[in-house]
Motif scaffolding. Structure first.
Motif, PDB file in Angstrom:
ATOM      1  N   SER A 205      -1.496   1.492  -6.230  1.00 21.51           N
ATOM      2  CA  SER A 205      -0.879   2.048  -5.019  1.00 21.51           C
ATOM      3  C   SER A 205       0.610   1.745  -5.084  1.00 21.51           C
ATOM      4  CB  SER A 205      -1.524   1.427  -3.778  1.00 21.51           C
ATOM      5  OG  SER A 205      -2.897   1.754  -3.722  1.00 21.51           O
ATOM      6  N   TRP A 206       1.417   2.755  -5.266  1.00 17.36           N
ATOM      7  CA  TRP A 206       2.825   2.625  -5.602  1.00 17.36           C
ATOM      8  C   TRP A 206       3.678   3.295  -4.521  1.00 17.36           C
ATOM      9  CZ3 TRP A 206       5.330   7.241  -5.847  1.00 17.36           C
ATOM     10  CH2 TRP A 206       4.497   8.377  -5.915  1.00 17.36           C
ATOM     11  N   ILE A 207       4.997   3.078  -4.590  1.00 17.37           N
ATOM     12  CA  ILE A 207       5.935   3.777  -3.708  1.00 17.37           C
ATOM     13  C   ILE A 207       7.309   3.785  -4.376  1.00 17.37           C
ATOM     14  CG2 ILE A 207       6.483   1.669  -2.393  1.00 17.37           C
ATOM     15  CD1 ILE A 207       6.794   3.498   0.096  1.00 17.37           C
ATOM     16  N   HIS A 208       8.002   4.891  -4.267  1.00 16.09           N
ATOM     17  CA  HIS A 208       9.367   5.017  -4.802  1.00 16.09           C
ATOM     18  C   HIS A 208      10.306   4.179  -3.929  1.00 16.09           C
ATOM     19  CE1 HIS A 208      13.235   6.825  -5.850  1.00 16.09           C
ATOM     20  NE2 HIS A 208      12.665   7.529  -6.808  1.00 16.09           N
ATOM     21  N   ILE A 209      11.267   3.505  -4.540  1.00 16.93           N
ATOM     22  CA  ILE A 209      12.180   2.627  -3.822  1.00 16.93           C
ATOM     23  C   ILE A 209      12.930   3.370  -2.716  1.00 16.93           C
ATOM     24  CG2 ILE A 209      14.004   2.990  -5.551  1.00 16.93           C
ATOM     25  CD1 ILE A 209      13.365  -0.233  -3.484  1.00 16.93           C
ATOM     26  N   ASP A 210      13.289   4.633  -2.930  1.00 21.18           N
ATOM     27  CA  ASP A 210      14.013   5.374  -1.896  1.00 21.18           C
ATOM     28  C   ASP A 210      13.129   5.629  -0.680  1.00 21.18           C
ATOM     29  OD1 ASP A 210      16.152   5.384  -3.587  1.00 21.18           O
ATOM     30  OD2 ASP A 210      16.014   7.508  -4.124  1.00 21.18           O
ATOM     31  N   ASP A 211      11.863   5.949  -0.914  1.00 20.13           N
ATOM     32  CA  ASP A 211      10.933   6.133   0.200  1.00 20.13           C
ATOM     33  C   ASP A 211      10.707   4.826   0.941  1.00 20.13           C
ATOM     34  OD1 ASP A 211      10.442   8.876   0.072  1.00 20.13           O
ATOM     35  OD2 ASP A 211       8.863   8.651  -1.423  1.00 20.13           O
ATOM     36  N   TYR A 212      10.661   3.729   0.209  1.00 22.23           N
ATOM     37  CA  TYR A 212      10.476   2.426   0.845  1.00 22.23           C
ATOM     38  C   TYR A 212      11.639   2.130   1.793  1.00 22.23           C
ATOM     39  CZ  TYR A 212       8.919  -2.402   1.333  1.00 22.23           C
ATOM     40  OH  TYR A 212       8.449  -3.587   1.841  1.00 22.23           O
ATOM     41  N   CYS A 213      12.848   2.334   1.303  1.00 23.24           N
ATOM     42  CA  CYS A 213      14.023   2.054   2.129  1.00 23.24           C
ATOM     43  C   CYS A 213      14.068   2.963   3.350  1.00 23.24           C
ATOM     44  CB  CYS A 213      15.294   2.210   1.299  1.00 23.24           C
ATOM     45  SG  CYS A 213      15.486   0.945   0.014  1.00 23.24           S
ATOM     46  N   GLN A 214      13.744   4.235   3.157  1.00 20.48           N
ATOM     47  CA  GLN A 214      13.731   5.164   4.283  1.00 20.48           C
ATOM     48  C   GLN A 214      12.670   4.764   5.308  1.00 20.48           C
ATOM     49  OE1 GLN A 214      15.746   7.683   5.030  1.00 20.48           O
ATOM     50  NE2 GLN A 214      14.609   8.132   6.916  1.00 20.48           N
ATOM     51  N   ALA A 215      11.522   4.308   4.837  1.00 17.69           N
ATOM     52  CA  ALA A 215      10.467   3.867   5.750  1.00 17.69           C
ATOM     53  C   ALA A 215      10.924   2.645   6.550  1.00 17.69           C
ATOM     54  CB  ALA A 215       9.195   3.551   4.971  1.00 17.69           C
ATOM     55  N   ILE A 229       1.311  -2.264   8.340  1.00 17.37           N
ATOM     56  CA  ILE A 229       1.722  -0.925   7.897  1.00 17.37           C
ATOM     57  C   ILE A 229       1.709  -0.901   6.381  1.00 17.37           C
ATOM     58  CG2 ILE A 229       3.616   0.749   7.865  1.00 17.37           C
ATOM     59  CD1 ILE A 229       4.482  -0.820  10.551  1.00 17.37           C
ATOM     60  N   ASN A 230       0.954   0.015   5.812  1.00 21.43           N
ATOM     61  CA  ASN A 230       0.892   0.159   4.358  1.00 21.43           C
ATOM     62  C   ASN A 230       2.121   0.912   3.861  1.00 21.43           C
ATOM     63  OD1 ASN A 230      -1.601  -1.108   4.219  1.00 21.43           O
ATOM     64  ND2 ASN A 230      -2.749   0.808   4.339  1.00 21.43           N
ATOM     65  N   LEU A 231       2.925   0.249   3.051  1.00 17.28           N
ATOM     66  CA  LEU A 231       4.094   0.886   2.454  1.00 17.28           C
ATOM     67  C   LEU A 231       3.741   1.281   1.026  1.00 17.28           C
ATOM     68  CD1 LEU A 231       6.984  -1.245   3.931  1.00 17.28           C
ATOM     69  CD2 LEU A 231       6.499   1.150   4.347  1.00 17.28           C
ATOM     70  N   THR A 232       3.048   2.408   0.945  1.00 22.48           N
ATOM     71  CA  THR A 232       2.619   2.995  -0.326  1.00 22.48           C
ATOM     72  C   THR A 232       2.761   4.503  -0.219  1.00 22.48           C
ATOM     73  OG1 THR A 232       0.320   3.168   0.428  1.00 22.48           O
ATOM     74  CG2 THR A 232       0.937   1.147  -0.746  1.00 22.48           C
ATOM     75  N   ALA A 233       2.834   5.169  -1.362  1.00 24.91           N
ATOM     76  CA  ALA A 233       2.859   6.624  -1.369  1.00 24.91           C
ATOM     77  C   ALA A 233       1.483   7.161  -0.979  1.00 24.91           C
ATOM     78  CB  ALA A 233       3.261   7.131  -2.754  1.00 24.91           C
ATOM     79  N   PRO A 234       1.392   8.407  -0.531  1.00 27.41           N
ATOM     80  CA  PRO A 234       0.106   8.960  -0.083  1.00 27.41           C
ATOM     81  C   PRO A 234      -0.845   9.322  -1.215  1.00 27.41           C
ATOM     82  CG  PRO A 234       1.830  10.609   0.133  1.00 27.41           C
ATOM     83  CD  PRO A 234       2.517   9.325  -0.259  1.00 27.41           C
ATOM     84  N   THR A 235      -0.384   9.217  -2.477  1.00 23.01           N
ATOM     85  CA  THR A 235      -1.238   9.614  -3.600  1.00 23.01           C
ATOM     86  C   THR A 235      -1.315   8.507  -4.651  1.00 23.01           C
ATOM     87  OG1 THR A 235       0.674  10.691  -4.640  1.00 23.01           O
ATOM     88  CG2 THR A 235      -0.785  12.087  -3.307  1.00 23.01           C
ATOM     89  N   PRO A 236      -2.071   7.449  -4.377  1.00 26.31           N
ATOM     90  CA  PRO A 236      -2.263   6.421  -5.408  1.00 26.31           C
ATOM     91  C   PRO A 236      -3.001   7.013  -6.603  1.00 26.31           C
ATOM     92  CG  PRO A 236      -3.790   6.094  -3.581  1.00 26.31           C
ATOM     93  CD  PRO A 236      -2.845   7.171  -3.154  1.00 26.31           C
ATOM     94  N   VAL A 237      -2.843   6.391  -7.752  1.00 28.60           N
ATOM     95  CA  VAL A 237      -3.459   6.900  -8.982  1.00 28.60           C
ATOM     96  C   VAL A 237      -4.151   5.756  -9.708  1.00 28.60           C
ATOM     97  CG1 VAL A 237      -1.779   8.768  -9.259  1.00 28.60           C
ATOM     98  CG2 VAL A 237      -1.355   6.536 -10.327  1.00 28.60           C
ATOM     99  N   ALA A 288       2.671   8.881  11.953  1.00 26.35           N
ATOM    100  CA  ALA A 288       3.948   8.870  12.675  1.00 26.35           C
ATOM    101  C   ALA A 288       4.870  10.009  12.237  1.00 26.35           C
ATOM    102  CB  ALA A 288       4.652   7.536  12.474  1.00 26.35           C
ATOM    103  N   GLY A 289       4.416  10.803  11.248  1.00 29.49           N
ATOM    104  CA  GLY A 289       5.209  11.942  10.802  1.00 29.49           C
ATOM    105  C   GLY A 289       6.214  11.632   9.715  1.00 29.49           C
ATOM    106  N   PHE A 290       6.071  10.468   9.074  1.00 31.44           N
ATOM    107  CA  PHE A 290       7.004  10.122   8.001  1.00 31.44           C
ATOM    108  C   PHE A 290       6.832  11.075   6.822  1.00 31.44           C
ATOM    109  CE2 PHE A 290       8.155   7.789   4.120  1.00 31.44           C
ATOM    110  CZ  PHE A 290       9.458   7.428   4.430  1.00 31.44           C
ATOM    111  N   THR A 291       7.948  11.571   6.296  1.00 32.78           N
ATOM    112  CA  THR A 291       7.938  12.494   5.169  1.00 32.78           C
ATOM    113  C   THR A 291       8.384  11.773   3.906  1.00 32.78           C
ATOM    114  OG1 THR A 291       8.441  14.377   6.606  1.00 32.78           O
ATOM    115  CG2 THR A 291       8.831  14.653   4.243  1.00 32.78           C
ATOM    116  N   PHE A 292       7.524  11.724   2.905  1.00 34.53           N
ATOM    117  CA  PHE A 292       7.858  11.095   1.633  1.00 34.53           C
ATOM    118  C   PHE A 292       8.673  12.051   0.773  1.00 34.53           C
ATOM    119  CE2 PHE A 292       4.317   8.578   3.059  1.00 34.53           C
ATOM    120  CZ  PHE A 292       4.550   7.307   2.541  1.00 34.53           C
ATOM    121  N   SER A 293       9.777  11.577   0.243  1.00 30.87           N
ATOM    122  CA  SER A 293      10.572  12.394  -0.689  1.00 30.87           C
ATOM    123  C   SER A 293       9.886  12.512  -2.037  1.00 30.87           C
ATOM    124  CB  SER A 293      11.966  11.778  -0.876  1.00 30.87           C
ATOM    125  OG  SER A 293      12.676  11.766   0.341  1.00 30.87           O
ATOM    126  N   TYR A 294       9.081  11.478  -2.390  1.00 33.56           N
ATOM    127  CA  TYR A 294       8.396  11.451  -3.682  1.00 33.56           C
ATOM    128  C   TYR A 294       6.917  11.117  -3.447  1.00 33.56           C
ATOM    129  CZ  TYR A 294      13.271  11.137  -4.961  1.00 33.56           C
ATOM    130  OH  TYR A 294      14.622  11.367  -5.062  1.00 33.56           O
TER     131      TYR A 294
END
Length: 307
Positions: A205-215, A229-237, A288-294
């Motif tokens: 379960s990962w997240i791009h640094i830019d999305d983390y900062c924006q969150a 609050i889970n700070l991960t991208a919506p598509t873990p692999v 909450a409507g957060f939009t992930f850039s990545y």
């Protein structure tokens, strides 16, 4: 906002301050302050530099946190720097628990406390899991060291929740070329020596640094979000898919698996973080409507590798 941030010279702290240094004022608490860590010469400690960043080494001079609108707590000994001996486990715990408890105490002593306390945690809270997708409501955590560490870490932050809005940052694998997991993986994969760990079925379960900062920035301002609050991208692999995507983007093969027993022999109990995973989804952010850039791994790695 006037923000107190601990661990501000770490990977996440540096990135967040760089991105928002002209939007907020930061008072940075760090055990190690490097002269050029924020891209500017800092000649003295405990004073403000030309970019409006105040650097401090300790909190002894503070009786309360009335001066701050928000607190971001990112401080803690790195999990990956040393083998997990019993002594090192105590260091990992106390480097998180002590500062978090102290911050909660200062918030509770404040006449006009900060409006929000964003306090670090990790998806290790859930312990090792199978492939079931889990969100913040998940309760069937596996009882192991990572869960115990994060549970107490969060409990220390919750001590201040009657006086401020508390958000517990259950952080996944933060992808950045400036450090962290990706930076450590790039060298073996670039030489064609990368591959999955163990059977490769465990989720990452990962997240791009830019999305983390924006969150983080949105959590500072969205008053209706609190708790875990889970700070991960919506598509873990899976680990296998992560390895294949990274190798493909580097135009390298992916055929050098790392057997689980060998990894355990090399790094000890810390290997459990890599051999076992969690399929974590960021339900609260999405609701909450957060939009992930990545939102996908390929998008994230493509952007990072192009830098």
């Amino acid at each position: 906002m006037n923000i107190l941030i601990t661990g501000g010279t770490g990977l996440i702290g540096r990135s967040f301050i760089k991105k928002y240094q002209y939007q907020h004022h930061f008072t940075v608490l760090s055990r190690q302050i490097h002269p050029k860590v924020f891209g500017s010469q800092i000649q003295a400690k405990d004073q403000q530099d030309e970019k409006g960043i105040t650097l401090i080494r300790h909190l002894e001079g503070y009786q309360n946190l009335d001066a701050f609108d928000a607190v971001i707590n990112l401080q803690g000994e790195s999990l990956a720097d040393k083998r997990w001996s019993e002594k090192q486990k105590q260091v990992l715990c106390q480097s998180r628990w002590q500062i978090t408890g102290h911050l909660s105490q200062l918030i509770n002593q404040s006449t006009s406390p900060p409006a929000v306390f964003l306090s670090g945690s990790a998806i290790g809270y859930y312990g090792r899991q199978q492939t079931l997708a889990i969100n913040e409501d998940f309760r069937d955590c596996y009882p192991e060291f990572s869960h115990d560490l994060c549970r107490t870490w969060e409990e220390k932050a919750r001590l201040s929740q009657e006086n401020t809005r508390v958000c517990l940052l259950r952080t996944g694998i933060v992808l950045s070329q400036a450090g962290g997991a990706l930076a450590k993986m790039l060298t073996p994969f670039a030489f064609g020596l990368g591959g999955p760990i163990a059977d490769g079925h465990q989720f990452m379960s990962w997240i791009h640094i830019d999305d983390y900062c924006q969150a983080l920035n949105e959590l500072l301002q969205q008053e209706n979000i609190s708790g875990a609050i889970n700070l991960t991208a919506p598509t873990p692999v899976s680990n296998r898919e992560f390895s294949q995507v990274l190798a493909s983007l580097l135009h390298r093969p992916c055929f050098m698996p790392m057997p689980g027993p060998v990894l355990k022999l090399l790094i000890g109990e810390m290997a459990d973080l890599l051999i076992h995973g969690q399929h974590v989804v960021p339900k609260k952010l999405l609701d909450a409507g957060f939009t992930f850039s990545y939102p996908t791994l390929k998008q994230a790695l493509t952007q990072l590798l192009a830098r």
